[in-house]
Design an enzyme around this catalytic site. Structure first.
Site, PDB file in Angstrom:
ATOM      1  N   GLY A 124     -33.879  18.061  18.333  1.00  0.00           N
ATOM      2  CA  GLY A 124     -33.782  19.416  17.796  1.00  0.00           C
ATOM      3  C   GLY A 124     -34.770  19.635  16.670  1.00  0.00           C
ATOM      4  O   GLY A 124     -34.519  20.383  15.731  1.00  0.00           O
ATOM      5  N   ALA A 125     -35.926  18.940  16.767  1.00  0.00           N
ATOM      6  CA  ALA A 125     -37.035  19.116  15.823  1.00  0.00           C
ATOM      7  C   ALA A 125     -36.655  18.786  14.378  1.00  0.00           C
ATOM      8  O   ALA A 125     -37.289  19.275  13.445  1.00  0.00           O
ATOM      9  CB  ALA A 125     -37.585  20.553  15.904  1.00  0.00           C
ATOM     10  N   SER A 211     -36.602  13.558  22.059  1.00  0.00           N
ATOM     11  CA  SER A 211     -37.382  14.440  21.191  1.00  0.00           C
ATOM     12  C   SER A 211     -37.314  13.935  19.744  1.00  0.00           C
ATOM     13  O   SER A 211     -37.631  12.780  19.496  1.00  0.00           O
ATOM     14  CB  SER A 211     -36.878  15.881  21.337  1.00  0.00           C
ATOM     15  OG  SER A 211     -37.815  16.786  20.817  1.00  0.00           O
ATOM     16  N   ALA A 212     -36.851  14.764  18.791  1.00  0.00           N
ATOM     17  CA  ALA A 212     -36.716  14.254  17.419  1.00  0.00           C
ATOM     18  C   ALA A 212     -35.747  13.074  17.384  1.00  0.00           C
ATOM     19  O   ALA A 212     -35.847  12.196  16.533  1.00  0.00           O
ATOM     20  CB  ALA A 212     -36.234  15.359  16.477  1.00  0.00           C
ATOM     21  N   ASP A 336     -43.953  17.703  29.388  1.00  0.00           N
ATOM     22  CA  ASP A 336     -43.223  17.803  28.124  1.00  0.00           C
ATOM     23  C   ASP A 336     -43.794  18.896  27.215  1.00  0.00           C
ATOM     24  O   ASP A 336     -43.068  19.506  26.437  1.00  0.00           O
ATOM     25  CB  ASP A 336     -43.296  16.466  27.379  1.00  0.00           C
ATOM     26  CG  ASP A 336     -41.937  15.804  27.240  1.00  0.00           C
ATOM     27  OD1 ASP A 336     -40.939  16.536  27.112  1.00  0.00           O
ATOM     28  OD2 ASP A 336     -41.873  14.558  27.252  1.00  0.00           O
ATOM     29  N   HIS A 455     -39.937  19.815  28.654  1.00  0.00           N
ATOM     30  CA  HIS A 455     -39.289  19.137  27.534  1.00  0.00           C
ATOM     31  C   HIS A 455     -37.774  19.314  27.652  1.00  0.00           C
ATOM     32  O   HIS A 455     -37.289  20.415  27.903  1.00  0.00           O
ATOM     33  CB  HIS A 455     -39.802  19.731  26.222  1.00  0.00           C
ATOM     34  CG  HIS A 455     -39.423  18.939  25.021  1.00  0.00           C
ATOM     35  ND1 HIS A 455     -39.743  17.602  24.895  1.00  0.00           N
ATOM     36  CD2 HIS A 455     -38.750  19.265  23.887  1.00  0.00           C
ATOM     37  CE1 HIS A 455     -39.289  17.160  23.731  1.00  0.00           C
ATOM     38  NE2 HIS A 455     -38.681  18.150  23.107  1.00  0.00           N
TER      39      HIS A 455
END
Length: 555
Positions: A124-125, A211-212, A336, A455
């Site tokens: 979630g960045a 991701s994050a 992605d 992604h």
């Protein structure tokens, strides 16, 4: 009559005996009791939701142990996610009291003991996210039930601070940052200390994330603070070397936030920020999620970890010796970067509109700007080598997606695999490419027909959604979900994705610095999907050619 009463009593007794359950579990903070569900004949599962692993964290401080509780805590409901922006960034959701975890424990005919443990870190960045994930009709994305049941492993998910409260840093000791990473570390350490009571093996823990969360997994393997806490790690679409994973100038954004909440930007800044209302602070951490070829969205993701001299004592690429004994699996989705490209160059998603070659040039120029004209020329010739004299619309669009996929995800992941393999002593290394086409591609959707895996497309398969909600998927989707759960849980058990209780469609070879072998994962895969030297020309450009060009001296 008495006979019937006895029979009923016996029946009730047998029912309670046959429902395999841990019952009340002792943890370091106190006793907890979850929910027991029946999965099938002689198969049950205990689910604990909202088990505390830390106290309400102090503002911009490391997490503290939970003070404990009296009596039996009922752990049957997910707790609030950590305080964060909503997806539209128009308001906040969640709570500062958010350091809780969830545990799924499968049982066969007897209560489980010594099971391998898989601990999930959400993405979630570093800005948003929750331990249970998105919810649709009470079907939570990060429910560990399918992985736990099919793979016979314990699954744990947990909350950690995100956004301003998790990652704002002044770049010095007054507010060093990385609070979210410390939360993750505290959760992993709690699992290591307590999971035996839940039937888990504390000496066989795998952390995994996307991701994050994938970058977080990578950071957790690199920090010196986790020695001996876990054995294996899986990074999906994110590693510590990604351009968005480390903020090298945190002070600049901290000053921006300070100005937004009327705090001074001098030596009083940290003290003032600590006294500011947490909702106001969270709103002040709003990032611009608009991009353009000249200022790609990825450059705006500034609430990320920092090199603080403590959790991260050095640049990530200098810390791979700390992961020498950890088995590591990492990979990306073949498109992605598409999610980002759609915001930076919206024309890529139009079936009818050409994407101007000028946009390709502007995008490459922004990713190579430190190297000036020489960097751009080399990049442009690398990416247009196969174009011919008049590339068609699809070729140009796919090139734009490939550029962002390479820069944001694929090249850093290859570099991390290479560093892991070259520093490892006992740790094994595995590389994959996920290429199951996006379910929205073509037909009447906003996505083009040539779409690969975007992604986050891998999440639904790893968490077994095609089995949970079969009507939403085709049999081929259940195939790929079954393959991923098999590889992931085999790896968690043995350190080898091919060896475990579940059979796999192809033998996945180790990644070595000479062979560079990887597995391509999708529903059509067989033994021919073992590949070699993934996107070698592009890896060579980004890791060898570009860094060795002279930097342009900025005015």
């Amino acid at each position: 009559m008495a006979m019937i009463g006895t029979l009923i009593a016996v029946a009730v007794f047998l029912k309670t005996v046959s429902a395999t359950s841990l019952g009340v579990v002792y943890t370091e903070g106190g006793m907890v009791q979850g929910e027991n569900i029946r999965l099938g004949y002689r198969r049950h599962m205990d689910i604990f939701r909202g088990v505390p692993f830390g106290d309400i964290p102090g503002r911009f401080e490391k997490p503290k142990p939970h003070p404990g509780w009296d009596g039996i805590m009922k752990t049957t409901e997910f707790k609030n996610r950590c305080l964060q922006l909503n997806l539209l960034m128009s308001d906040t959701r969640g709570d500062e009291d958010c350091l809780y975890l969830n545990i799924w424990v499968p049982h066969g005919r007897s209560v489980s003991t010594n099971l391998p443990v898989m601990v999930w870190i959400y993405g979630g960045a570093f800005l948003v996210g929750g331990s249970m994930g998105a919810n649709f009709l009470d079907n939570y994305l990060y429910s560990g039930q399918e992985i736990a049941e099919r793979g016979n492993v314990i699954v744990v998910t947990f909350g950690y601070r995100v956004g301003t409260l998790g990652f704002l840093s002044t770049g010095d000791s007054s507010m060093p940052g990385n609070y979210g990473l410390w939360d993750q570390q505290a959760a992993i350490a709690w699992v290591h200390r307590n999971i035996r009571s839940f039937g888990g093996d504390p000496d066989n823990i795998t952390i995994f994330g996307e991701s994050a969360g994938g970058a977080s997994v990578s950071f957790q393997t690199l920090t010196p603070h986790n020695k001996g806490l876990f054995k294996r790690a899986i990074s999906q679409s994110g590693v510590a070397l990604c351009p968005w994973a480390v903020n090298r100038n945190p002070r600049r954004f901290a000053e921006e936030v300070a100005l937004r909440v009327n705090c001074p930007t001098d030596s009083r800044m940290a003290a003032c920020l600590k006294m500011t209302d947490p909702v106001v602070l969270t709103m002040a951490g709003t990032l611009s999620l608009t991009g353009s070829p000249d200022n790609p969205l990825v450059n705006n993701l500034v609430l990320s970890p920092v090199i603080d001299g403590d959790f991260l004592p050095d640049e990530p690429d200098k810390l791979f010796h700390n992961a020498a004994e950890i088995d590591y699996m990492a990979g990306v989705n073949d498109m992605d970067g598409h999610l980002f490209t759609g915001l930076d160059v919206p024309s890529v998603n139009s079936q009818l509109v050409d994407t101007p070659i000028e946009d390709v040039k502007r995008l490459l120029a922004s990713f190579t700007k430190d190297k000036g004209r020489l960097g751009f020329d080399n990049a442009y010739s690398t990416y247009t080598l196969d174009w011919g004299s008049s590339p068609n619309r699809e070729t140009i669009k796919k090139t734009v997606v490939a550029i962002e996929t390479d820069y944001i995800f694929l090249i850093p992941t290859q570099a991390a695999l290479y560093l892991h393999a070259s520093n490892s002593t006992t740790g094994r290394t595995y590389s994959y490419l996920f290429s199951q086409p996006n379910r929205m591609g073509g037909l009447i959707s906003p996505y083009p027909s040539w779409m690969g895996a975007d992604h986050a497309d891998d999440l639904q398969y790893v968490f077994g959604k095609p089995f949970t909600t079969p009507l939403g998927y085709w049999p081929s989707h259940r195939d790929v979900s079954g393959y991923m759960i098999a590889y992931w849980t085999n790896f968690a058990k043995t350190g080898d994705p091919n060896k475990g209780e579940l059979s796999v469609p192809a033998t996945w070879p180790e990644f070595t610095n000479s062979g560079h072998k990887f597995l391509e994962i999708n529903s059509r895969m067989d033994s021919s999907y073992v590949r070699q030297k993934q996107r070698l020309r592009y890896v060579h450009f980004w890791t060898s050619i570009l860094p060795n060009l002279p930097d342009i001296i900025s005015e």
